[in-house]
Design a protein around this motif. Structure first.
Motif, PDB file in Angstrom:
ATOM      1  N   PRO A  76       0.979  -1.181  -0.007  1.00 17.98           N
ATOM      2  CA  PRO A  76       0.049  -0.067  -0.121  1.00 17.98           C
ATOM      3  C   PRO A  76       0.845   1.123  -0.072  1.00 17.98           C
ATOM      4  N   ALA A  77       0.409   2.268  -0.661  1.00 20.30           N
ATOM      5  CA  ALA A  77       1.008   3.596  -0.778  1.00 20.30           C
ATOM      6  C   ALA A  77       0.551   4.723   0.274  1.00 20.30           C
ATOM      7  N   SER A  78       1.408   5.725   0.307  1.00 20.31           N
ATOM      8  CA  SER A  78       0.842   6.750   1.215  1.00 20.31           C
ATOM      9  C   SER A  78       1.009   8.056   0.693  1.00 20.31           C
ATOM     10  N   PHE A  79       0.404   9.101   0.858  1.00 24.87           N
ATOM     11  CA  PHE A  79       0.724  10.300   0.217  1.00 24.87           C
ATOM     12  C   PHE A  79       1.022  11.381   1.380  1.00 24.87           C
ATOM     13  N   ILE A  80       2.250  12.172   0.870  1.00 23.34           N
ATOM     14  CA  ILE A  80       2.740  12.999   1.689  1.00 23.34           C
ATOM     15  C   ILE A  80       2.590  14.482   1.308  1.00 23.34           C
ATOM     16  N   ALA A  81       1.593  15.110   2.011  1.00 19.63           N
ATOM     17  CA  ALA A  81       1.322  16.401   1.394  1.00 19.63           C
ATOM     18  C   ALA A  81       2.405  17.493   1.892  1.00 19.63           C
ATOM     19  N   PHE A  82       2.681  18.257   0.900  1.00 17.97           N
ATOM     20  CA  PHE A  82       3.446  19.631   1.408  1.00 17.97           C
ATOM     21  C   PHE A  82       3.051  20.922   0.757  1.00 17.97           C
ATOM     22  N   ASP A  83       2.133  20.937   0.044  1.00 17.44           N
ATOM     23  CA  ASP A  83       1.622  22.119  -0.455  1.00 17.44           C
ATOM     24  C   ASP A  83       0.095  22.289  -0.514  1.00 17.44           C
ATOM     25  N   LEU A  84      -0.572  23.476  -0.674  1.00 21.89           N
ATOM     26  CA  LEU A  84      -1.771  23.744  -0.779  1.00 21.89           C
ATOM     27  C   LEU A  84      -2.243  24.581  -1.894  1.00 21.89           C
ATOM     28  N   LEU A  85      -2.907  24.111  -3.094  1.00 21.06           N
ATOM     29  CA  LEU A  85      -3.124  24.976  -4.072  1.00 21.06           C
ATOM     30  C   LEU A  85      -4.685  25.517  -4.016  1.00 21.06           C
ATOM     31  N   SER A  86      -5.443  24.979  -3.398  1.00 21.66           N
ATOM     32  CA  SER A  86      -6.980  25.479  -3.089  1.00 21.66           C
ATOM     33  C   SER A  86      -7.481  24.571  -1.960  1.00 21.66           C
ATOM     34  N   LEU A  87      -8.454  25.507  -1.623  1.00 25.08           N
ATOM     35  CA  LEU A  87      -9.190  24.909  -0.147  1.00 25.08           C
ATOM     36  C   LEU A  87     -10.571  25.467  -0.336  1.00 25.08           C
ATOM     37  N   LEU A 119      -2.234  24.572   5.134  1.00 22.13           N
ATOM     38  CA  LEU A 119      -2.471  23.184   4.941  1.00 22.13           C
ATOM     39  C   LEU A 119      -2.395  22.674   6.292  1.00 22.13           C
ATOM     40  N   GLU A 120      -1.382  22.949   7.185  1.00 26.73           N
ATOM     41  CA  GLU A 120      -1.559  22.499   8.720  1.00 26.73           C
ATOM     42  C   GLU A 120      -2.802  22.477   9.403  1.00 26.73           C
ATOM     43  N   ALA A 121      -3.586  23.634   9.136  1.00 28.62           N
ATOM     44  CA  ALA A 121      -4.919  23.689   9.584  1.00 28.62           C
ATOM     45  C   ALA A 121      -6.136  22.760   9.240  1.00 28.62           C
ATOM     46  N   ALA A 122      -5.644  22.576   7.647  1.00 29.83           N
ATOM     47  CA  ALA A 122      -6.719  21.721   6.930  1.00 29.83           C
ATOM     48  C   ALA A 122      -6.493  20.258   7.330  1.00 29.83           C
ATOM     49  N   LEU A 123      -5.209  19.798   7.547  1.00 31.74           N
ATOM     50  CA  LEU A 123      -4.765  18.528   7.702  1.00 31.74           C
ATOM     51  C   LEU A 123      -4.451  18.165   9.182  1.00 31.74           C
TER      52      LEU A 123
END
Length: 365
Positions: A111-122, A139-143
């Motif tokens: 299984p794969a994982s996703f590492i988020a490091f930027d936010l383009l839209s919310l 991004l920190e608040a959203a995640l």
């Protein structure tokens, strides 16, 4: 799907630099598939570096996105396969398979994982025009409270901490540090970030090969792979890869056969035999300057496949020594392989090393 930022999106890129720059935000450089996630309710799409969707290859991540991410968002990050021993890029590459049954099996086995490091839209807000410091905070608040396999990459503004990461995280399979200007906006397909890696690597186009000197009709062997990089739309010869075992040389004959040109097909270097063609263009078939009798002819291939190579340094526009094969990069497009990705050494005048050397030498001799 109706979002402020719609697919396809070309990810923002990084340029190689030799040391960690000051005054930035730093994060680990993940070794996986760069991907931009688009979510609008139950509609989810995974974009890729070459802007082609990868959604079908990672069903476990589609489910995780629906469970963990905000209802409407666009995130930039990296798809990785993590093991107890570190990141496993080979296992990640195997996930790209045409058979649904195999994709399903691998989604459970590796299984794969996703590492988020930027936010383009919310929501309805486009964040690409905002400075990175603001995007990161959002991004920190959203995640906040997000669960595996979705993760938020760590960051720091402490150069000493970033240097420690650079040294220590290598043992986990990470290959360096990314530095992002705190005031920088998100610029698609622009090299506005910086990457500091442990070795110099380049993604090159495979454009042909030469037969090994021990090759025979009964037992053909590939000798070296010819590498190209694009410059102003032209594919330039940049060097070769040739350190393979005898077994691997034999395997490459079959592996490269589908890329051989059919009758009548053109090749960027088909004019190599013409001396005039070498003016302003670097081609692989010219006579060796060290051995005029050496056969430098090659088997042209359709320039459709990309490989990552490790090299020591450049001499002009070519690799100074034989490059070393690292891996195939089937997630990259040939057109994305340009000289811009290469680390550019600082210019240093000879007379700054030895006074008078190289400066105003025209009248000497």
């Amino acid at each position: 799907m109706k979002l402020p930022i719609m697919p396809p999106v070309a990810p923002m890129l990084a340029k190689s630099v030799p040391t960690i720059p000051a005054g930035a935000s730093y994060e680990p450089k993940w070794d996986g598939f760069r991907s931009i996630i688009f979510r609008d309710g139950d509609d989810v799409e995974f974009g890729s570096r070459n802007e082609k969707p990868m959604t079908r290859y990672f069903p476990e991540l589609v489910a995780a996105v629906k469970a963990e991410l905000p209802q409407r968002c666009v995130l930039d990050g990296e798809i990785v396969v993590a093991t107890d021993a570190g990141l496993d890029f080979d296992a990640l590459q195997q996930r790209i398979h045409p058979a649904v049954s195999r994709v399903t099996m691998l989604s459970e086995k590796t299984p794969a994982s996703f590492i988020a490091f930027d936010l383009l839209s919310l929501g309805d807000e486009d964040y690409t025009g905002r400075p990175f410091a603001e995007r990161r905070a959002a991004l920190e608040a959203a995640l906040a409270g997000v669960n595996s396999p979705i993760h938020l990459t760590p960051t720091t503004t402490d150069v000493a901490e970033a240097q420690r990461w650079f040294v220590e995280f290598e043992g986990a399979g990470l290959d360096g540090v990314i530095a992002k200007p705190l005031t920088g906006t998100y610029q698609q397909d622009k090299r506005t970030m910086f990457k500091i890696k442990h070795v110099r690597t380049a993604d090159c186009v495979l454009a042909g090969f030469r037969w090994h000197k021990g090759s025979t009709e009964a037992a053909p062997l590939v000798g070296s792979l010819l590498l190209g990089l694009y410059e102003q739309g032209r594919l330039q010869h940049v060097g070769v890869v040739g350190a393979f075992t005898a077994l691997r040389r034999a395997e490459l004959v079959q592996e490269l056969a589908p890329l051989m040109l059919a009758d009548g097909e053109d090749h960027p270097w088909q004019e190599w035999a013409s001396a005039e063609a070498h003016q302003g263009q670097r081609l692989p078939g010219s006579v060796s300057r060290w051995n005029a009798t050496k056969d430098l002819s090659f088997v042209p291939l359709r320039p459709e496949r990309v490989l990552e190579v490790k090299y020591e340094h450049m001499e002009g526009s070519r690799f100074r020594h034989l490059a070393h094969f690292v891996r195939w990069r089937d997630d990259r497009t040939p057109g994305s392989c340009t000289y811009e990705q290469l680390e550019q050494p600082l210019t240093f005048a000879l007379h700054d090393i030895v006074p008078g050397l190289g400066s105003d030498q025209a009248g000497l001799g």
